[in-house]
Design a protein around this motif. Structure first.
Motif, short mmCIF file in Angstrom:
data_model
loop_
_atom_site.label_atom_id
_atom_site.label_comp_id
_atom_site.label_asym_id
_atom_site.label_seq_id
_atom_site.Cartn_x
_atom_site.Cartn_y
_atom_site.Cartn_z
N THR A 166 15.84 5.96 -6.87
CA THR A 166 14.44 5.86 -6.23
C THR A 166 14.74 4.94 -4.90
OG1 THR A 166 13.86 3.85 -7.50
CG2 THR A 166 12.89 5.98 -8.16
N LEU A 167 15.75 3.92 -4.83
CA LEU A 167 16.16 3.42 -3.61
C LEU A 167 16.49 4.40 -2.50
CD1 LEU A 167 17.84 0.12 -4.93
CD2 LEU A 167 15.77 0.09 -3.66
N ASP A 168 16.99 5.52 -2.91
CA ASP A 168 17.60 6.59 -1.55
C ASP A 168 16.29 7.35 -1.37
OD1 ASP A 168 20.08 5.73 -1.87
OD2 ASP A 168 20.76 7.09 -3.30
N ALA A 169 15.13 7.21 -1.91
CA ALA A 169 13.85 8.29 -1.90
C ALA A 169 13.53 7.79 -0.22
CB ALA A 169 12.82 7.89 -2.64
N PRO A 170 13.02 8.79 0.58
CA PRO A 170 12.70 8.58 1.86
C PRO A 170 11.50 7.51 1.92
CG PRO A 170 12.90 10.86 1.25
CD PRO A 170 12.93 10.18 0.19
N ALA A 171 11.43 6.73 2.97
CA ALA A 171 10.20 5.77 2.98
C ALA A 171 9.89 5.85 4.46
CB ALA A 171 10.63 4.25 2.66
N ALA A 172 8.76 6.07 4.95
CA ALA A 172 8.19 6.34 5.90
C ALA A 172 7.78 4.90 6.65
CB ALA A 172 6.82 7.29 6.00
N ARG A 192 15.26 6.82 7.02
CA ARG A 192 14.88 5.66 6.39
C ARG A 192 14.64 5.55 4.69
NH1 ARG A 192 16.35 0.95 9.12
NH2 ARG A 192 16.35 1.35 11.39
N THR A 193 15.11 5.06 3.93
CA THR A 193 14.82 4.85 2.54
C THR A 193 14.06 3.70 1.98
OG1 THR A 193 16.71 3.67 1.87
CG2 THR A 193 16.95 6.38 2.42
N ALA A 194 13.80 3.77 0.75
CA ALA A 194 13.00 2.71 0.02
C ALA A 194 13.83 1.54 0.05
CB ALA A 194 12.80 3.14 -1.37
N ALA A 195 15.19 1.54 0.01
CA ALA A 195 16.21 0.46 0.28
C ALA A 195 16.26 -0.25 1.59
CB ALA A 195 17.54 0.83 -0.15
N ASP A 196 15.79 0.65 2.52
CA ASP A 196 15.69 0.08 3.98
C ASP A 196 14.22 -0.82 3.97
OD1 ASP A 196 18.13 1.16 5.30
OD2 ASP A 196 17.08 3.17 5.21
N THR A 197 13.39 -0.46 3.47
CA THR A 197 12.08 -0.94 3.25
C THR A 197 12.05 -2.21 2.64
OG1 THR A 197 10.64 1.30 3.64
CG2 THR A 197 9.62 -0.90 2.65
N ALA A 198 12.90 -2.32 1.58
CA ALA A 198 13.09 -3.55 1.00
C ALA A 198 13.95 -4.71 1.65
CB ALA A 198 13.66 -3.33 -0.65
N ALA A 199 15.04 -4.17 2.40
CA ALA A 199 15.62 -4.92 3.18
C ALA A 199 14.74 -5.72 4.34
CB ALA A 199 17.02 -4.16 3.80
N TRP A 200 13.92 -4.68 4.98
CA TRP A 200 13.18 -4.83 5.97
C TRP A 200 12.14 -6.05 5.58
CZ3 TRP A 200 7.76 -4.24 6.45
CH2 TRP A 200 7.26 -4.81 7.63
N ASP A 255 0.71 -1.15 0.07
CA ASP A 255 -0.06 0.04 -0.14
C ASP A 255 0.84 1.35 -0.15
OD1 ASP A 255 -2.27 -1.59 0.08
OD2 ASP A 255 -2.58 -1.56 2.30
N HIS A 256 1.91 1.04 0.93
CA HIS A 256 2.76 2.50 0.77
C HIS A 256 3.55 2.52 -0.47
CE1 HIS A 256 2.26 4.09 5.16
NE2 HIS A 256 2.07 2.80 5.63
N ALA A 257 4.10 1.56 -0.74
CA ALA A 257 4.97 1.65 -1.85
C ALA A 257 4.12 1.98 -3.14
CB ALA A 257 5.79 0.23 -2.27
#
Length: 178
Positions: free
Chosen positions: A129-135, A144-152, A85-87
């Motif tokens: 886009t992997l460097d974009a902020p991700a809440a 935190r970034t989109a890369a952090d979300t993917a790793a999570w 949903d967020h992505a």
């Protein structure tokens, strides 16, 4: 699609995690989903209107209940669905709005659909886009970034896949010989 070493690393890690999960998904039997481990467990309950409702606590109980495969598969669908949903810029659902489709093939198909959607999200990422902020899932951490979300996602999926795998193995190992 542009080359992105970090995306490729995250996708490779995800593919490894998924392969480990798929090993158990293709071996799950419908009766595995609702088999309750010890007395203190979380599962899903039919609601009478064709839906299922998960056991839930707003604060984690102590001791933590052992989840059933049903609960774990719903949990994956919940956190992964909300991550999607967020992505994808959709309104994020509450856990009460995430409906588990039921034991056996319906749950397996549902989880595989989440995988397909997630791979499309991963494949759309570039280094920029992997460097974009991700809440999500870190609502209060602007670093935190989109890369952090993917790793999570990879880590959370690996944890849940291991839990499902262990429960499935225990269910099919049979009782301890006397």
């Amino acid at each position: 699609m542009h080359a992105s070493p970090r995306r490729d690393l995250l996708r490779g890690q995800f593919n490894l995690t998924w392969a480990l999960f798929e090993y158990h998904l293709e071996r799950l039997e419908p009766e595995d989903f609702l088999r309750e481990p010890p007395a203190l467990c979380w599962t899903l309950h039919p609601t009478g209107d064709g839906h299922w409702t998960p056991d839930w606590a707003d604060t984690e109980p102590d001791p933590v209940p052992v989840p059933t495969i049903a609960w774990l598969s719903w949990h994956i669908g919940w956190w992964w669905g909300v991550t999607l949903d967020h992505a994808l810029g959709r309104p994020a659902r509450e856990h009460t709005d995430v409906h588990w489709p039921g034991p056996g093939e319906p749950a397996v198909t549902w989880l595989r659909d989440h995988r397909t959607q997630w791979l499309a999200v991963l494949d759309a990422h570039t280094e920029t886009t992997l460097d974009a902020p991700a809440a999500f899932p870190w609502q209060d951490d602007p670093t935190r970034t989109a890369a952090d979300t993917a790793a999570w996602v990879n880590a959370e999926l690996m944890k849940n896949a291991a839990e499902i795998g262990q429960l499935r193995l225990l269910h099919h190992a049979g009782p301890r010989p006397a």
